[in-house]
Design an enzyme around this catalytic site. Structure first.
Site, PDB file in Angstrom:
ATOM      1  CB  CYS A 112      -1.015  -0.614   1.176  1.00  0.00           C
ATOM      2  SG  CYS A 112      -2.461   1.066   1.413  1.00  0.00           S
ATOM      3  CG  HIS A 113      -0.249   4.658   1.616  1.00  0.00           C
ATOM      4  ND1 HIS A 113      -1.859   4.149   1.743  1.00  0.00           N
ATOM      5  CD2 HIS A 113      -0.562   6.363   1.200  1.00  0.00           C
ATOM      6  CE1 HIS A 113      -2.426   4.955   1.121  1.00  0.00           C
ATOM      7  NE2 HIS A 113      -1.485   6.625   0.892  1.00  0.00           N
TER       8      HIS A 113
END
Length: 192
Positions: A112-113
């Site tokens: 994800c991030h």
């Protein structure tokens, strides 16, 4: 058949605001594969997860990043969440800890991030990666080749886009952690 991670020590670097599913589900997969996992953070006590739209479950911190030694671990897991990697990438100790994994060729899995922290280490240049779409431009500007796929593996680096990719992410993460150190990249110091 899932490879065994028996005898492998895996660091999980996270802080408040990690995406709950992106820490708990990969941690369970690692534990089920026989790894010893250690939750490392910026502070002692507990860190609180984010569950899609609100605060979620907490997890006990085993060790602070100041006390953790990368040499003690065989791989690194970087969960996502919007707040988590943004806080970590501002902390020099967290960046240094992560950079030592990258420099040594030890496998790293980021979802994800999570790749935002990898940008700070300078290790994404020339790598094939994926991430949450909002991190795409940051990765490209740092020299990575970004692709919209559920999981990408590049010489020991595993990246995925979002919680729905966790099953594929877990399979590749375990596979790369079982393989161990990847020393084919130029500039990697295999003695670390």
């Amino acid at each position: 058949m899932t490879p065994s991670l028996k005898g492998k020590n895996i660091a999980i670097l996270a802080t408040d605001g990690f995406e709950e599913s992106e820490l708990f589900e990969p941690k369970k997969a690692l534990d089920d594969a026989g790894a010893k996992t250690t939750v490392i953070s910026l502070k002692e006590g507990e860190i609180k997860g984010w569950a899609k739209t609100d605060w979620g479950k907490s997890i006990k911190v085993d060790l602070t990043v100041e006390k953790a030694r990368p040499d003690d671990y065989d791989g690194l897991l970087l969960p996502g969440g919007v707040m988590n990697p943004d806080k970590l990438r501002k902390e020099s100790k967290a960046v240094e800890f992560t950079k030592k994994f990258a420099d040594s060729g030890k496998p790293i899995a980021a979802i994800c991030h999570g790749p935002q922290l990898l940008i700070e280490t300078g290790m994404v240049k020339g790598r094939r990666m994926t991430s949450y779409p909002s991190v795409k431009t940051d990765l490209k500007n740092a020299g990575a080749t970004w692709e919209d796929k559920e999981v990408i593996t590049d010489n020991g680096l595993v990246t995925s886009r979002k919680p729905e990719d966790i099953p594929a992410f877990n399979r590749k993460m375990i596979e790369e952690f079982a393989e161990g150190r990847h020393i084919q990249r130029p500039g990697i110091d295999a003695s670390i």
